[in-house]
Write an enzyme that holds these catalytic residues in place. Structure first.
Site, mmCIF file in Angstrom:
data_model
loop_
_atom_site.group_PDB
_atom_site.id
_atom_site.type_symbol
_atom_site.label_atom_id
_atom_site.label_comp_id
_atom_site.label_asym_id
_atom_site.label_seq_id
_atom_site.Cartn_x
_atom_site.Cartn_y
_atom_site.Cartn_z
ATOM 1 N N ARG A 1 0.815 -1.211 0.000
ATOM 2 C CA ARG A 1 0.000 0.000 0.000
ATOM 3 C C ARG A 1 0.858 1.274 0.000
ATOM 4 O O ARG A 1 0.452 2.286 -0.577
ATOM 5 C CB ARG A 1 -0.903 -0.008 1.245
ATOM 6 C CG ARG A 1 -1.805 1.179 1.411
ATOM 7 C CD ARG A 1 -2.948 1.232 0.424
ATOM 8 N NE ARG A 1 -3.758 0.038 0.383
ATOM 9 C CZ ARG A 1 -4.972 -0.016 -0.164
ATOM 10 N NH1 ARG A 1 -5.508 1.073 -0.700
ATOM 11 N NH2 ARG A 1 -5.640 -1.148 -0.192
ATOM 12 N N ASN B 1 -8.057 -2.555 9.662
ATOM 13 C CA ASN B 1 -7.282 -2.452 8.426
ATOM 14 C C ASN B 1 -7.743 -3.532 7.448
ATOM 15 O O ASN B 1 -7.042 -4.492 7.176
ATOM 16 C CB ASN B 1 -5.786 -2.592 8.753
ATOM 17 C CG ASN B 1 -4.897 -2.292 7.567
ATOM 18 O OD1 ASN B 1 -4.427 -3.191 6.880
ATOM 19 N ND2 ASN B 1 -4.666 -1.025 7.318
ATOM 20 N N HIS C 1 -5.549 -4.250 4.061
ATOM 21 C CA HIS C 1 -5.454 -2.962 3.373
ATOM 22 C C HIS C 1 -3.991 -2.597 3.139
ATOM 23 O O HIS C 1 -3.610 -2.165 2.043
ATOM 24 C CB HIS C 1 -6.166 -1.886 4.200
ATOM 25 C CG HIS C 1 -6.563 -0.669 3.427
ATOM 26 N ND1 HIS C 1 -5.728 0.403 3.262
ATOM 27 C CD2 HIS C 1 -7.714 -0.350 2.775
ATOM 28 C CE1 HIS C 1 -6.345 1.338 2.544
ATOM 29 N NE2 HIS C 1 -7.557 0.905 2.226
ATOM 30 N N CYS C 2 -3.151 -2.797 4.147
ATOM 31 C CA CYS C 2 -1.724 -2.472 4.017
ATOM 32 C C CYS C 2 -1.019 -3.357 2.989
ATOM 33 O O CYS C 2 -0.091 -2.903 2.314
ATOM 34 C CB CYS C 2 -1.015 -2.634 5.359
ATOM 35 S SG CYS C 2 -1.372 -1.344 6.558
ATOM 36 N N MET C 3 -1.438 -4.607 2.870
ATOM 37 C CA MET C 3 -0.716 -5.552 2.017
ATOM 38 C C MET C 3 -1.082 -5.438 0.544
ATOM 39 O O MET C 3 -0.525 -6.167 -0.277
ATOM 40 C CB MET C 3 -0.954 -6.987 2.498
ATOM 41 C CG MET C 3 -0.270 -7.316 3.810
ATOM 42 S SD MET C 3 -0.307 -9.079 4.224
ATOM 43 C CE MET C 3 -2.066 -9.333 4.532
#
EC number: 3.5.3.6
Length: 409
Positions: free
Chosen positions: A158, A352, A397-399
């Site tokens: 991300r 997240n 979400h971060c990945m």
């Protein structure tokens, strides 16, 4: 036909970029993990299985998944791309003159896939037996020292770049340990056949210039739709960057409003998406303890040259976001459980989540209280294991770096 552009946070996700756990994570140790911005070492074999499951579950929903190692290897088969990357990574300022001169021919001849693995996984002195023999400096250093450090935070795709409507930013990262990630993304967007000649713009960040106090990370950036972009300003993203991105978007008429969200600076809430993410067109999950402290500032274009005016928003963030989307209000799902459980689940990335389409999200299985509340709100929650993947402080979400996502409104 593949498209480019991210036009919402919850519209149908069509193409996404990820990075599997690999050599970089095998080189994390208790001694170096904090310098590399991980809170702990991973059981890499299990993390790889869990990441594969994550990819499979997205593919089962029709999402095209692009993997960073594969993209970089294919990119580095192009000599121009290889020169672009190595000219910036293998320099006297980075390595010292003698080491740079000794390493460059070795890397020039390396197969593209192996070079990609080293650019992400790092190069230790033990990887350089032939080069080491030619360098007095290298021969004097321990074999476990890194000439080029690993960049394990590539797991969290991300952040180094983010797609905003019809273009992308290449983000100058806050911590030096992550800045090489952005160079990799720049090389891919410039030279990989998928992106070469693609119908998109690079809004900001594709430059070798020093960015000084301007830093931005994609976990803070949300193109929510209706011409609006949310950008968190907390631990990692600065107002110097936000202003430049807003100006670039306004100049190209790619957005009509940028909302800067001033956040408390903390490791637990390093990005906006660690405390706030969309699950449906009108549903968000949030950690109220932080979100209630957020102060919003709306930026609107003033002239065609991208200059803008700033309006302080003297109302809660949720009201600002709802109004920007022409919604009467947002339905909220707060981090679940009592105060102890909620704090634990926020730390474990309970807020997240990544939406695959309206009302369908991927979340870590360990956040049982929050996942239950999401399901009660009508959200389909697809779970993946988070015991290993979450050790770097990032969830679904971060990945993911969405590259093509439909509008939602």
């Amino acid at each position: 036909m593949r498209g480019f552009g991210v036009h919402s946070e919850v519209g149908k996700l069509r193409t996404v970029m990820v990075c599997r756990p690999s050599l970089a994570h095998q080189r994390l140790t208790p001694a170096n993990c904090h310098d590399l911005l991980f809170d702990d070492v991973l059981w890499v074999h299990e993390a790889q299985k869990d990441h594969f499951d994550f990819v499979l579950k997205m593919q089962e929903r029709g999402v095209e998944v692009l993997e960073l190692h594969d993209l970089l290897g294919q990119t580095l088969a192009n000599q121009q791309a290889r020169d672009f990357l190595l000219d910036r990574r293998i320099t006297p300022n980075v390595l010292g003159s003698q080491i740079a001169e000794a390493m460059r021919p070795w890397l020039d001849e390396m197969p593209a896939a192996q070079l990609a693995a080293f650019m992400i996984g790092g190069i230790a002195i033990s990887d350089l037996p032939e080069v080491r023999a030619k360098s007095l400096m290298l021969s004097a250093l321990p074999e476990t020292d890194f000439v080029i450090p690993p960049i394990p935070n590539t797991l969290f795709q991300r952040d180094p770049s983010c797609w905003i409507y019809g273009g992308v930013t290449c983000n100058p990262m806050f911590w030096p340990a992550r800045r090489a990630e952005t160079l990799i993304q720049r090389a891919i967007y410039k030279f990989h056949p998928i992106f070469l000649g693609g119908d998109f713009q690079i809004w900001w960040g594709d430059s070798d210039q020093p960015f000084a106090n301007a830093s931005m990370e994609g976990g803070d950036v949300m193109p929510i739709g209706n011409g609006t972009v949310l950008i968190g300003m907390g631990e990692r993203t600065t107002y110097q960057a936000v202003g430049q991105v807003a100006q670039a978007l306004f100049r190209s008429k790619a957005a009509k409003r940028v909302i800067g969200c001033l956040m408390p600076k903390s490791r637990a809430a390093m990005h906006l998406d660690t405390v706030f993410s969309f699950c449906d067109r009108d549903v968000v999950t949030l950690f109220a303890e932080v979100v209630d402290q957020v102060r919003c500032y709306s930026m609107y274009p003033k002239d065609d040259d991208g200059t803008f005016e700033i309006h302080p928003e003297n109302r809660p963030m949720l009201d600002v976001v709802a109004e920007a989307l022409d919604l009467p209000q947002l339905r909220t799902v707060e981090t679940g459980g009592n105060s102890y459980q909620a704090e634990r689940e926020q730390w474990d990335d309970g807020n997240n989540v990544v939406a695959l389409e309206p009302g369908v999200v991927v979340a870590y299985d360990r956040n049982t209280y929050t996942n239950t509340l999401l399901r009660k709100a009508g959200i389909e929650v697809i779970t993946i294991r988070g015991s290993e993947l979450g050790r770097g402080r990032g969830g679904g979400h971060c990945m993911t770096c969405p590259i093509w996502r439909d509008p939602a409104y």
